[in-house]
Write a protein that holds these residues in place. Structure first.
Motif, PDB file in Angstrom:
ATOM      1  N   THR A   1     -41.926  19.933  22.803  1.00  0.00           N
ATOM      2  CA  THR A   1     -42.700  20.520  21.860  1.00  0.00           C
ATOM      3  C   THR A   1     -42.425  21.896  21.740  1.00  0.00           C
ATOM      4  N   ASP A   2     -43.357  22.572  20.728  1.00  0.00           N
ATOM      5  CA  ASP A   2     -43.157  24.062  20.613  1.00  0.00           C
ATOM      6  C   ASP A   2     -43.671  24.839  21.910  1.00  0.00           C
ATOM      7  N   PRO A   3     -43.144  25.585  22.310  1.00  0.00           N
ATOM      8  CA  PRO A   3     -43.767  26.131  23.462  1.00  0.00           C
ATOM      9  C   PRO A   3     -44.861  27.353  23.118  1.00  0.00           C
ATOM     10  N   ARG A   4     -44.919  27.689  21.952  1.00  0.00           N
ATOM     11  CA  ARG A   4     -45.513  28.623  21.205  1.00  0.00           C
ATOM     12  C   ARG A   4     -47.060  27.983  21.284  1.00  0.00           C
ATOM     13  N   THR A   5     -47.350  26.598  21.268  1.00  0.00           N
ATOM     14  CA  THR A   5     -48.543  25.939  20.785  1.00  0.00           C
ATOM     15  C   THR A   5     -48.699  24.720  21.966  1.00  0.00           C
TER      16      THR A   5
ATOM     17  N   VAL B   1     -34.944  27.198  22.000  1.00  0.00           N
ATOM     18  CA  VAL B   1     -34.726  27.717  20.568  1.00  0.00           C
ATOM     19  C   VAL B   1     -33.398  26.956  20.130  1.00  0.00           C
ATOM     20  N   ASN B   2     -32.483  26.247  20.810  1.00  0.00           N
ATOM     21  CA  ASN B   2     -31.328  25.527  20.150  1.00  0.00           C
ATOM     22  C   ASN B   2     -31.817  24.226  19.780  1.00  0.00           C
ATOM     23  N   GLN B   3     -33.234  23.923  19.908  1.00  0.00           N
ATOM     24  CA  GLN B   3     -33.473  22.447  19.318  1.00  0.00           C
ATOM     25  C   GLN B   3     -33.768  22.628  17.930  1.00  0.00           C
ATOM     26  N   GLY B   4     -33.887  23.757  17.361  1.00  0.00           N
ATOM     27  CA  GLY B   4     -34.508  23.800  15.942  1.00  0.00           C
ATOM     28  C   GLY B   4     -35.929  23.478  15.879  1.00  0.00           C
ATOM     29  N   TYR B   5     -36.237  22.844  14.918  1.00  0.00           N
ATOM     30  CA  TYR B   5     -37.808  22.456  14.571  1.00  0.00           C
ATOM     31  C   TYR B   5     -38.388  21.761  15.688  1.00  0.00           C
ATOM     32  N   THR B   6     -39.456  22.152  16.349  1.00  0.00           N
ATOM     33  CA  THR B   6     -40.124  21.275  17.530  1.00  0.00           C
ATOM     34  C   THR B   6     -41.986  21.120  17.037  1.00  0.00           C
ATOM     35  N   ASP B   7     -42.235  20.053  17.474  1.00  0.00           N
ATOM     36  CA  ASP B   7     -43.572  19.562  17.019  1.00  0.00           C
ATOM     37  C   ASP B   7     -44.552  20.533  17.704  1.00  0.00           C
TER      38      ASP B   7
ATOM     39  N   SER C   1     -47.485  19.442  19.075  1.00  0.00           N
ATOM     40  CA  SER C   1     -47.980  18.812  19.995  1.00  0.00           C
ATOM     41  C   SER C   1     -47.304  17.484  20.461  1.00  0.00           C
ATOM     42  N   SER C   2     -47.589  17.023  21.569  1.00  0.00           N
ATOM     43  CA  SER C   2     -46.711  15.870  22.493  1.00  0.00           C
ATOM     44  C   SER C   2     -46.845  14.619  21.673  1.00  0.00           C
ATOM     45  N   GLU C   3     -47.908  14.493  20.729  1.00  0.00           N
ATOM     46  CA  GLU C   3     -47.971  13.354  20.173  1.00  0.00           C
ATOM     47  C   GLU C   3     -46.821  13.041  19.222  1.00  0.00           C
ATOM     48  N   GLY C   4     -46.429  14.120  18.390  1.00  0.00           N
ATOM     49  CA  GLY C   4     -45.530  13.972  17.365  1.00  0.00           C
ATOM     50  C   GLY C   4     -43.981  13.386  18.019  1.00  0.00           C
ATOM     51  N   PRO C   5     -43.706  14.063  19.063  1.00  0.00           N
ATOM     52  CA  PRO C   5     -42.183  13.734  19.469  1.00  0.00           C
ATOM     53  C   PRO C   5     -42.249  12.469  20.303  1.00  0.00           C
ATOM     54  N   PHE C   6     -43.249  11.837  20.651  1.00  0.00           N
ATOM     55  CA  PHE C   6     -43.530  10.340  21.432  1.00  0.00           C
ATOM     56  C   PHE C   6     -43.538   9.435  20.281  1.00  0.00           C
ATOM     57  N   GLU C   7     -44.188   9.611  19.267  1.00  0.00           N
ATOM     58  CA  GLU C   7     -44.259   8.726  18.300  1.00  0.00           C
ATOM     59  C   GLU C   7     -42.922   8.686  17.463  1.00  0.00           C
ATOM     60  N   ASP C   8     -42.020   9.491  17.432  1.00  0.00           N
ATOM     61  CA  ASP C   8     -40.850   9.604  16.911  1.00  0.00           C
ATOM     62  C   ASP C   8     -39.948   8.748  17.864  1.00  0.00           C
ATOM     63  N   TYR C   9     -39.892   9.018  19.249  1.00  0.00           N
ATOM     64  CA  TYR C   9     -39.355   7.957  20.174  1.00  0.00           C
ATOM     65  C   TYR C   9     -39.810   6.543  20.004  1.00  0.00           C
ATOM     66  N   LEU C  10     -41.006   6.404  19.923  1.00  0.00           N
ATOM     67  CA  LEU C  10     -41.337   4.682  19.614  1.00  0.00           C
ATOM     68  C   LEU C  10     -40.697   4.172  18.361  1.00  0.00           C
ATOM     69  N   SER C  11     -40.806   4.844  17.583  1.00  0.00           N
ATOM     70  CA  SER C  11     -40.454   4.334  16.119  1.00  0.00           C
ATOM     71  C   SER C  11     -39.053   4.682  15.395  1.00  0.00           C
ATOM     72  N   LEU C  12     -38.525   5.489  15.866  1.00  0.00           N
ATOM     73  CA  LEU C  12     -37.091   6.077  15.112  1.00  0.00           C
ATOM     74  C   LEU C  12     -36.003   5.664  15.931  1.00  0.00           C
TER      75      LEU C  12
END
Length: 451
Positions: free
Chosen positions: A270-274, A313-319, A321-332
């Motif tokens: 996720t985004d380390p700023r948030t 920073v090399n990841q580009g866009y990051t979510d 909160s942790s819900e977003g990337p995990f939902e991507d993992y489950l569905s995409l």
């Protein structure tokens, strides 16, 4: 609307089962089902549904609980068991049962003020939480367990670092970020935000983990990053950081026909700023970059930043909160997210609820860190909830069913055993977190690199 109906139906089934067990000695299951049905019908036209299962359970418990023997005129006395031709307590005369139901419903008053709903005898407690705990608070069984203690919890979600830095906490009874570090930040405040007095409750914990897929785990085992021990996968952070520093991409792995893409070999965070989960991953990476030693002081901070900053920073866009990337993992699938930093609890919760596909596996960073989900009370009702979540056995068991490790390790062990989830019984290779001030400086430095 369909989702609400499904949740309410599930909650009513759970209420019925719970009441049938409670009153098994004096009422048949059919009596309980009938009482639940009648009580629920009282709210058939009510547009606000979230409190219906709670209110139904309170009504039926009151109705079915035997009252002290009153002095009753003979004409109104309940028939004997022989006269009824059934077991004692199975049914009340219709007139008396109707009076009881009406009297009980009269004590359940719903007051609406805009979108707010409050039931008489139920105190609404509001809070802001990390998104990984949303499913726990939305669970009808959790809501029913809280209702037994007179509480209904309403939550908003945000990234844990957002909770600690930018969310307006004045309107909440509690804040529930995903680590003690974030709770400390709320208490201590900053130059542009005053600290908040309140008691901390370390309710449950979850080690940081990496969600991936079996083909990816097998591929990474050839690089020395991944290894499997007794059925549990581990992710070598030192080897990973060496390859990331060298600029490796997935198609640099020799013989890679599993994931032959030109993307950088990076763990999605996720985004380390948030978000707290990114801050926890930064804690792990900084520990490894500092020679397996907790970072202390500005000299060591400057030393590790060139190694850890590119991981984010090399990841580009990051979510946020942790819900977003995990939902991507489950569905995409692995095309988008072959490696995702998550809380172990998210993976276990998904496994228990049948959301995982057969090729999905969990890996533990070596080392990892423990994230202690810490509730901070902001008002007296927050204290009541914090104490309840920390000590009530039923709520602790429900937390384990959502993948969290509680004070009783047997609760978690039973859940993962029943769900056949391949997790580490004990997570041994655990690094200490840097101090609150050190982690803040590291996060601020990484944040500047985004700009």
């Amino acid at each position: 609307m369909k989702l609400d109906t499904v949740r309410e139906d599930k909650a009513i089934l759970n209420v019925t089962s719970r009441l049938a067990d409670t009153f098994a000695d004096i009422h048949t299951p059919e009596d309980v089902e009938a009482a639940v049905r009648v009580a629920r019908e009282q709210f058939a036209d009510d547009p606000v549904r979230e409190y219906v299962p709670i209110l139904v359970e309170r009504i039926v418990r009151t109705q079915l609980t035997p009252a002290p023997d009153p002095v009753v005129p003979e004409t109104l006395a309940e028939p004997t068991a022989e006269q009824r031709g059934s077991r004692p307590g199975v049914a009340l005369p219709a007139a008396i049962a109707g009076v009881l139901v009406v009297a009980t419903i009269a004590t359940v008053v719903i007051v609406r003020n805009g979108d707010d709903v409050q039931a008489s005898g139920i105190t609404t407690v509001s809070g802001v939480i990390g998104s990984e705990k949303r499913a726990f608070f939305e669970d009808p069984d959790v809501q029913a367990a809280l209702a037994k203690h007179g509480l209904a919890v309403q939550v908003d979600t945000a990234g844990s670092r957002e909770i600690a830095t930018t969310v307006d906490l004045a309107k909440y009874d509690f804040a529930f970020p995903s680590s003690t570090v974030a709770a400390d930040r709320i208490q201590q405040g900053s130059a542009d935000r005053p600290g908040v007095a309140g008691k901390k409750y370390a309710v449950f914990s979850s080690p940081m983990a990496i969600a991936t897929y079996r083909p990816i785990a097998n591929l990474l085992s050839a690089t020395g990053i991944a290894r499997q021990v007794n059925g549990v996968w581990y992710f070598d952070m030192r080897r990973y950081m060496d390859l990331a520093k060298a600029g490796w991409r997935w198609d640099d792995i020799r013989g890679n026909t599993t994931y032959p893409v030109r993307k950088r070999l990076l763990v999605t965070t996720t985004d380390p700023r948030t978000s707290n989960s990114a801050a926890m991953f930064l804690s792990i990476a900084s520990y490894v970059a500092n020679g397996q030693t907790v970072v202390q002081g500005t000299a060591e901070e400057r030393k590790v930043l060139p190694y850890v900053t590119p991981l984010f920073v090399n990841q580009g866009y990051t979510d946020n909160s942790s819900e977003g990337p995990f939902e991507d993992y489950l569905s995409l699938g692995m095309g988008k997210t072959p490696l995702v930093c998550i809380y172990e609890a998210q993976f276990v919760d998904a496994a228990v609820r049948g959301k995982l596909k057969s090729d999905m596996v969990l890996m533990y960073p070596s080392p990892t860190v423990q994230s202690r989900h810490t509730l901070l009370s902001l008002k007296p009702n927050g204290d009541k909830l914090g104490e309840l979540l920390s000590t009530d056995q039923e709520l602790q068991q429900l937390a384990a069913q959502h993948g969290f490790r509680t004070a009783d390790p047997d609760q978690f062990a039973k859940v993962v055993s029943a769900g056949k989830v391949p997790v580490a019984e004990q997570v041994v290779d655990v690094a200490d977190l840097p101090t609150y001030d050190t982690l803040e400086r590291l996060l601020n430095s990484v944040s500047k690199a985004y700009r």
